[in-house]
Design a protein around this motif. Structure first.
Motif, PDB file in Angstrom:
ATOM      1  N   LEU A 178       5.069  -0.520 -19.835  1.00 12.66           N
ATOM      2  CA  LEU A 178       6.400  -0.321 -19.272  1.00 12.66           C
ATOM      3  C   LEU A 178       6.438   0.886 -18.334  1.00 12.66           C
ATOM      4  O   LEU A 178       6.791   0.767 -17.147  1.00 12.66           O
ATOM      5  N   PHE A 179       6.053   2.038 -18.818  1.00 10.27           N
ATOM      6  CA  PHE A 179       6.171   3.266 -18.037  1.00 10.27           C
ATOM      7  C   PHE A 179       5.077   3.363 -16.964  1.00 10.27           C
ATOM      8  O   PHE A 179       5.334   3.834 -15.857  1.00 10.27           O
ATOM      9  N   GLU A 180       3.872   2.890 -17.298  1.00 10.58           N
ATOM     10  CA  GLU A 180       2.790   2.898 -16.315  1.00 10.58           C
ATOM     11  C   GLU A 180       3.109   1.971 -15.135  1.00 10.58           C
ATOM     12  O   GLU A 180       2.865   2.320 -13.973  1.00 10.58           O
ATOM     13  N   LYS A 181       3.646   0.808 -15.463  1.00  9.44           N
ATOM     14  CA  LYS A 181       3.954  -0.145 -14.391  1.00  9.44           C
ATOM     15  C   LYS A 181       5.098   0.364 -13.508  1.00  9.44           C
ATOM     16  O   LYS A 181       5.078   0.183 -12.283  1.00  9.44           O
ATOM     17  N   ALA A 182       6.093   1.001 -14.119  1.00 13.53           N
ATOM     18  CA  ALA A 182       7.198   1.572 -13.336  1.00 13.53           C
ATOM     19  C   ALA A 182       6.665   2.643 -12.386  1.00 13.53           C
ATOM     20  O   ALA A 182       7.046   2.702 -11.209  1.00 13.53           O
ATOM     21  N   LYS A 183       5.749   3.479 -12.921  1.00  9.01           N
ATOM     22  CA  LYS A 183       5.127   4.522 -12.078  1.00  9.01           C
ATOM     23  C   LYS A 183       4.342   3.879 -10.938  1.00  9.01           C
ATOM     24  O   LYS A 183       4.483   4.273  -9.764  1.00  9.01           O
ATOM     25  N   ASP A 184       3.507   2.895 -11.256  1.00 12.28           N
ATOM     26  CA  ASP A 184       2.656   2.258 -10.244  1.00 12.28           C
ATOM     27  C   ASP A 184       3.482   1.554  -9.172  1.00 12.28           C
ATOM     28  O   ASP A 184       3.118   1.570  -7.989  1.00 12.28           O
ATOM     29  N   GLU A 185       4.590   0.927  -9.592  1.00 15.41           N
ATOM     30  CA  GLU A 185       5.445   0.221  -8.621  1.00 15.41           C
ATOM     31  C   GLU A 185       6.045   1.205  -7.625  1.00 15.41           C
ATOM     32  O   GLU A 185       6.073   0.940  -6.414  1.00 15.41           O
ATOM     33  N   MET A 186       6.496   2.363  -8.108  1.00 12.02           N
ATOM     34  CA  MET A 186       7.061   3.365  -7.203  1.00 12.02           C
ATOM     35  C   MET A 186       5.987   3.877  -6.237  1.00 12.02           C
ATOM     36  O   MET A 186       6.241   4.012  -5.029  1.00 12.02           O
ATOM     37  N   LEU A 187       4.791   4.128  -6.742  1.00  8.15           N
ATOM     38  CA  LEU A 187       3.719   4.631  -5.879  1.00  8.15           C
ATOM     39  C   LEU A 187       3.259   3.566  -4.879  1.00  8.15           C
ATOM     40  O   LEU A 187       2.930   3.889  -3.729  1.00  8.15           O
ATOM     41  N   ASP A 188       3.242   2.303  -5.300  1.00  5.74           N
ATOM     42  CA  ASP A 188       2.888   1.218  -4.368  1.00  5.74           C
ATOM     43  C   ASP A 188       3.889   1.130  -3.222  1.00  5.74           C
ATOM     44  O   ASP A 188       3.509   0.924  -2.054  1.00  5.74           O
ATOM     45  N   LEU A 189       5.160   1.283  -3.550  1.00  4.17           N
ATOM     46  CA  LEU A 189       6.195   1.237  -2.504  1.00  4.17           C
ATOM     47  C   LEU A 189       6.080   2.450  -1.580  1.00  4.17           C
ATOM     48  O   LEU A 189       6.355   2.357  -0.378  1.00  4.17           O
ATOM     49  N   HIS A 190       5.692   3.589  -2.143  1.00  7.88           N
ATOM     50  CA  HIS A 190       5.460   4.783  -1.320  1.00  7.88           C
ATOM     51  C   HIS A 190       4.319   4.508  -0.332  1.00  7.88           C
ATOM     52  O   HIS A 190       4.424   4.839   0.870  1.00  7.88           O
ATOM     53  N   SER A 191       3.244   3.897  -0.809  1.00  2.94           N
ATOM     54  CA  SER A 191       2.110   3.560   0.067  1.00  2.94           C
ATOM     55  C   SER A 191       2.528   2.566   1.147  1.00  2.94           C
ATOM     56  O   SER A 191       2.109   2.670   2.308  1.00  2.94           O
ATOM     57  N   SER A 192       3.353   1.593   0.757  1.00  7.58           N
ATOM     58  CA  SER A 192       3.837   0.600   1.730  1.00  7.58           C
ATOM     59  C   SER A 192       4.664   1.267   2.818  1.00  7.58           C
ATOM     60  O   SER A 192       4.597   0.872   3.990  1.00  7.58           O
ATOM     61  N   LEU A 193       5.451   2.271   2.430  1.00  6.73           N
ATOM     62  CA  LEU A 193       6.238   3.004   3.415  1.00  6.73           C
ATOM     63  C   LEU A 193       5.316   3.713   4.409  1.00  6.73           C
ATOM     64  O   LEU A 193       5.568   3.694   5.623  1.00  6.73           O
ATOM     65  N   THR A 194       4.250   4.335   3.918  1.00  8.68           N
ATOM     66  CA  THR A 194       3.289   4.999   4.801  1.00  8.68           C
ATOM     67  C   THR A 194       2.725   4.011   5.814  1.00  8.68           C
ATOM     68  O   THR A 194       2.675   4.287   7.017  1.00  8.68           O
ATOM     69  N   THR A 195       2.304   2.844   5.311  1.00 10.44           N
ATOM     70  CA  THR A 195       1.739   1.812   6.191  1.00 10.44           C
ATOM     71  C   THR A 195       2.747   1.369   7.240  1.00 10.44           C
ATOM     72  O   THR A 195       2.419   1.222   8.425  1.00 10.44           O
ATOM     73  N   GLU A 196       3.996   1.171   6.817  1.00  7.72           N
ATOM     74  CA  GLU A 196       5.029   0.695   7.740  1.00  7.72           C
ATOM     75  C   GLU A 196       5.365   1.743   8.801  1.00  7.72           C
ATOM     76  O   GLU A 196       5.547   1.417   9.972  1.00  7.72           O
ATOM     77  N   ILE A 197       5.443   3.012   8.397  1.00 10.74           N
ATOM     78  CA  ILE A 197       5.740   4.084   9.353  1.00 10.74           C
ATOM     79  C   ILE A 197       4.645   4.144  10.423  1.00 10.74           C
ATOM     80  O   ILE A 197       4.932   4.172  11.632  1.00 10.74           O
ATOM     81  N   LEU A 198       3.395   4.163   9.991  1.00 11.40           N
ATOM     82  CA  LEU A 198       2.284   4.290  10.939  1.00 11.40           C
ATOM     83  C   LEU A 198       2.179   3.060  11.841  1.00 11.40           C
ATOM     84  O   LEU A 198       1.920   3.187  13.041  1.00 11.40           O
ATOM     85  N   ALA A 199       2.385   1.884  11.261  1.00 11.53           N
ATOM     86  CA  ALA A 199       2.300   0.654  12.055  1.00 11.53           C
ATOM     87  C   ALA A 199       3.405   0.618  13.113  1.00 11.53           C
ATOM     88  O   ALA A 199       3.160   0.262  14.276  1.00 11.53           O
ATOM     89  N   THR A 200       4.621   0.990  12.712  1.00 10.48           N
ATOM     90  CA  THR A 200       5.753   0.993  13.644  1.00 10.48           C
ATOM     91  C   THR A 200       5.514   2.007  14.758  1.00 10.48           C
ATOM     92  O   THR A 200       5.733   1.720  15.948  1.00 10.48           O
ATOM     93  N   LEU A 201       5.060   3.190  14.376  1.00  8.53           N
ATOM     94  CA  LEU A 201       4.839   4.253  15.348  1.00  8.53           C
ATOM     95  C   LEU A 201       3.757   3.857  16.354  1.00  8.53           C
ATOM     96  O   LEU A 201       3.954   3.954  17.578  1.00  8.53           O
ATOM     97  N   GLU A 202       2.631   3.402  15.856  1.00 13.21           N
ATOM     98  CA  GLU A 202       1.515   3.087  16.742  1.00 13.21           C
ATOM     99  C   GLU A 202       1.813   1.869  17.607  1.00 13.21           C
ATOM    100  O   GLU A 202       1.503   1.853  18.810  1.00 13.21           O
ATOM    101  N   ARG A 203       2.422   0.843  17.033  1.00 15.07           N
ATOM    102  CA  ARG A 203       2.735  -0.371  17.797  1.00 15.07           C
ATOM    103  C   ARG A 203       3.723  -0.053  18.923  1.00 15.07           C
ATOM    104  O   ARG A 203       3.525  -0.455  20.078  1.00 15.07           O
ATOM    105  N   THR A 204       4.784   0.678  18.584  1.00 17.78           N
ATOM    106  CA  THR A 204       5.834   0.979  19.571  1.00 17.78           C
ATOM    107  C   THR A 204       5.305   1.847  20.698  1.00 17.78           C
ATOM    108  O   THR A 204       5.504   1.542  21.890  1.00 17.78           O
TER     109      THR A 204
END
Length: 795
Positions: free
Chosen positions: A732-758
């Motif tokens: 329960l707690f490990e998965k909640a932690k991992d889900e938040m960190l996965d979304l944080h990583s996804s945000l990093t990917t999206e920021i860099l992709a948007t910046l570089e593409r634009t």
């Protein structure tokens, strides 16, 4: 089809659509209300559909701008002078309020005039590009012009218990005394009411959105289940509340019929003849010439009274079927980009209304907590609203301002000495403000979501703002709230952004038109690409470091949660001073509603958030530092703000391409704004993922517990939940932690992709434009630069 539509189709070169529009009865009014899905059905072919949508959008934008100019000229802002002279020794904060409205109004008018001028220039440039060859560069430029005007909408959520004066406050602030019904009869708190400017015409309009037929049928079915479940049970306060709500809701629509008719019979058409829109799942629009007329028309969709104010009996009320009402008011300049939302306190039992409530609360940049002044600091319900919504507003939202508004500040003992009355009112206002601030400072769990300077207290009198018996307008503090909304509306920023964008686009076109293709272009491209790569690395590094900080905080939260969850769970499932008979009904509702219980008179109970509360506590402070709601600082917003391709330095080195570099500088700024909005939206999802993951993991035991019946029901539910949580504690707690960190990583990917593409696209196209394929815009560029200078002088 009327002449207006016929002429528009002819003007837009879309005469082939006339027969279809004639068959469908599209007139002027319905043309304005066409939604994208309607247009897709009306015009199947992509070519004419795209052209029609663009022409319709442009027409609405032009009329909206004209409306803004007209409404600004038409509206009469409240006067801040008071002809009655008073000598008052006591000076409150409000007495210092001296708004320079004339100067501010002139500045707003100047901004609107410049904004209209630049929009017209860019419309001409767009038309020139339409006549050029359809190339990648031309499509790029046309898209940039289309995206110049971005829709900005600030939400101000208004909370408060029935009778606190919410509707009177809204009416006073927008200076429409008879718009929203108020008084001794109460409005239905389940109906959200949005108030914003009518930007299309001078009418008063209400757009009514209904719940779906299926949702209403489910509510009718739950009636039988509720009555069956409580047949032989003790009738406590909670039962009485729910039974009263049920009777009130069903009697509004069906009278006495609901008591003996089946769900199928209650869904018959005869009950909904006045509202065919409900059965068709479309919105109903009411249009009137005055606020008073609209108020009378929409009363049956917003209130739970059996009689109107004048005593007329209304046969049928439809508020139980209403999801939201959007009221649009003409001649309200400060509501052009601001929506006031009258909200129920803690959501709704109806799923779609509750989801809308959460969405709106999470998108509020400001909340007004409204309470009567005589018990503002001690009013439990007002503070409970703030406590229950704090995570949705703070780390899980975007709220930057919390305004606690003490209403009815004019109520005092009658006296013939006006100066003494005023003195008494102002002293009490100061005392109330101090008491409320002290109470707010006690709310440690609320404060951890917000910055120190976000909380303000106002003491208002809606009645005195209109009547002016004892208080001049500034003492009522309504003008302060109006000024706040005007600043929130911020036409100045909109004009500035549009001007900068227009100047950048025209600089690019003219720079390419007047320049030569040379090796210098390759050199500057290389330097820009190198700078982009370096800046991307800085952002990537900042995000990685922040990820590590989050990981450390969350891991500490996981360890604490594993050691403490049993105590938390037991306290929740075996509450002290609560009989098993009373708690059984609460727990039954909770498992049926995915772990959430919404009592009418008490705070929400949420087992999901309770179980992961230590995990949430572990990340709250760091989350606020990383993603502050003002979007101005922190490790992520900070590195985005510092992003730069060193365009100013390159101008000195490559003067021949200065105009192209002006465009790229503006692209930088627009990209920063875009990324800030992206981060603000994604961070809500990141924060709320903890509770969402807990709900997903616990859903299995909720479903199982909800299926029990017969003797030992309460114990079966308790044991089912306890066993499941114990079994799931390692994930329960490990998965909640991992889900938040996965979304944080996804945000990093999206920021860099948007910046570089634009930026890569902008850099590439800026120096590869064939000057023969683009129009000359030298005159337009000169005019925009002149308007920019005028704008800067008036700022």
């Amino acid at each position: 089809m009327d002449d207006f539509v016929r002429n528009k189709l002819n003007l837009w070169g879309l005469n082939e659509l006339r027969e279809k529009f004639e068959d469908e009865g599209i007139d002027k009014e319905s043309l304005y209300y066409l939604m994208d899905k309607d247009i897709d059905e009306l015009i199947p072919k992509m070519g004419p559909r795209i052209r029609f949508k663009q022409r319709l959008k442009k027409m609405k934008e032009e009329e909206s701008t004209e409306m803004a100019m007209e409404s600004f000229s038409a509206q009469t802002l409240p006067s801040n002078s008071d002809t009655r002279k008073r000598k008052v020794d006591f000076q409150s904060d409000s007495s210092k309020f001296q708004p320079t409205k004339k100067r501010k109004n002139e500045a707003i008018f100047s901004d609107l005039w410049i904004f209209c001028g630049v929009k017209n220039i860019m419309a001409d440039v767009q038309a020139k590009l339409q006549n050029q060859e359809d190339t990648k560069v031309n499509n790029f430029l046309k898209t940039k012009i289309m995206n110049l005007e971005t829709e900005k909408r600030e939400l101000v959520g208004v909370f408060g218990k029935t009778g606190a004066g919410k509707t009177s406050l809204i009416n006073a602030v927008i200076e429409e005394e008879r718009l929203l019904p108020s008084g001794s009869l109460s409005a239905c708190t389940s109906v959200m009411i949005k108030v914003e400017a009518n930007r299309l015409n001078h009418k008063y309009e209400a757009e009514i959105e209904f719940i779906t037929k299926e949702e209403w049928e489910d509510e009718l079915s739950s009636r039988d289940q509720f009555l069956k479940d409580n047949e032989d049970q003790e009738k406590d306060e909670e039962y009485n509340d729910e039974y009263h709500d049920l009777v009130e809701k069903l009697s509004a629509i069906y009278g006495e019929d609901w008591k003996w008719k089946t769900t199928e019979q209650l869904m018959e058409h005869k009950y909904f003849r006045e509202i065919p829109e409900f059965r068709q799942s479309i919105r109903k629009t009411l249009t009137c010439e005055s606020a008073e007329a609209l108020s009378a028309k929409m009363i049956k969709y917003t209130r739970s009274d059996t009689k109107q104010e004048g005593g007329e009996v209304v046969k049928r009320w439809y508020w139980p079927l209403v999801k939201c009402v959007t009221v649009r008011v003409p001649n309200k300049n400060f509501l052009q980009h601001v929506t006031l939302v009258d909200l129920p306190g803690n959501g709704d039992r109806n799923k779609s209304r509750d989801e809308m409530w959460k969405g709106i609360v999470g998108n509020c940049s400001t909340v007004w907590i409204v309470s009567e002044i005589n018990r503002a600091a001690a009013e439990r319900e007002s503070w409970e609203i703030l406590k229950s919504a704090s995570s949705l507003l703070g780390n899980g939202g975007e709220c930057r301002h919390i305004h606690f508004i003490c209403t009815k500040s004019d109520i005092t003992e009658d006296s013939h000495d006006e100066a003494a009355v005023l003195d008494s009112i102002l002293k009490r206002n100061m005392s109330a403000k101090e008491s409320v601030r002290k109470e707010f400072n006690k709310l440690a769990r609320v404060k951890k979501h917000f910055n120190e300077d976000c909380f303000q207290v106002f003491t208002v009198s809606s009645k005195e703002f209109v009547k002016r018996k004892y208080l001049s307008p500034e003492y009522t503090e309504i003008p302060k709230l109006q000024e706040f909304l005007q600043n929130l509306n911020d036409c100045h920023s909109e004009t500035s952004n549009y001007l900068s964008g227009a100047n950048g686009i025209l600089s690019l076109i003219q720079g390419a038109k007047s320049g030569n293709m040379s090796g210098e272009n390759k050199d500057v491209c290389k330097e820009l690409q190198r700078n982009l790569s370096q800046q991307s690395d800085l952002i990537r590094y900042a995000m990685m470091e922040n990820y590590k900080t989050f990981e450390k905080c969350l891991q500490e939260g996981v360890e604490k949660s594993k050691h403490s969850f049993e105590k938390i769970l037991r306290t929740f499932l075996y509450p002290p001073r609560k009989s098993d008979r009373g708690f059984y009904k609460q727990l039954r509702k909770l498992v049926e509603n995915k772990g959430v219980l919404k009592p009418k008179r008490r705070p929400e109970k949420n087992l999901n958030t309770k179980l992961i509360s230590l995990l949430t506590d572990s990340i709250d402070e760091e989350f606020k530092k990383t993603f502050p709601n003002d979007g101005k600082c922190g490790p992520i917003y900070g590195v985005i703000k510092e992003f730069s391709l060193d365009v100013e330095g390159l101008k000195q080195k490559y003067s021949d391409v200065e105009l192209q570099l002006v465009f790229l500088k503006n692209e930088e700024e627009q990209l920063k704004t875009k990324l800030t909005k992206l981060i603000r939206n994604r961070k809500k999802n990141i924060y709320n993922s903890l509770a969402r993951t807990a709900e997903e993991i616990l859903q299995e035991c909720y479903d199982k517990a909800a299926g029990f019946s017969g003797t030992g029901l309460l114990q079966n539910m308790r044991e089912t939940i306890e066993r499941h949580v114990h079994k799931s504690k390692d994930i329960l707690f490990e998965k909640a932690k991992d889900e938040m960190l996965d979304l944080h990583s996804s945000l990093t990917t999206e920021i860099l992709a948007t910046l570089e593409r634009t930026m890569k696209e902008s850099i590439e196209l800026s120096f590869k434009i064939d000057k023969e394929s683009i129009p000359d815009v030298s005159e337009e560029l000169t005019r925009v630069q002149q308007l920019h200078e005028e704008f800067l002088k008036s700022s």
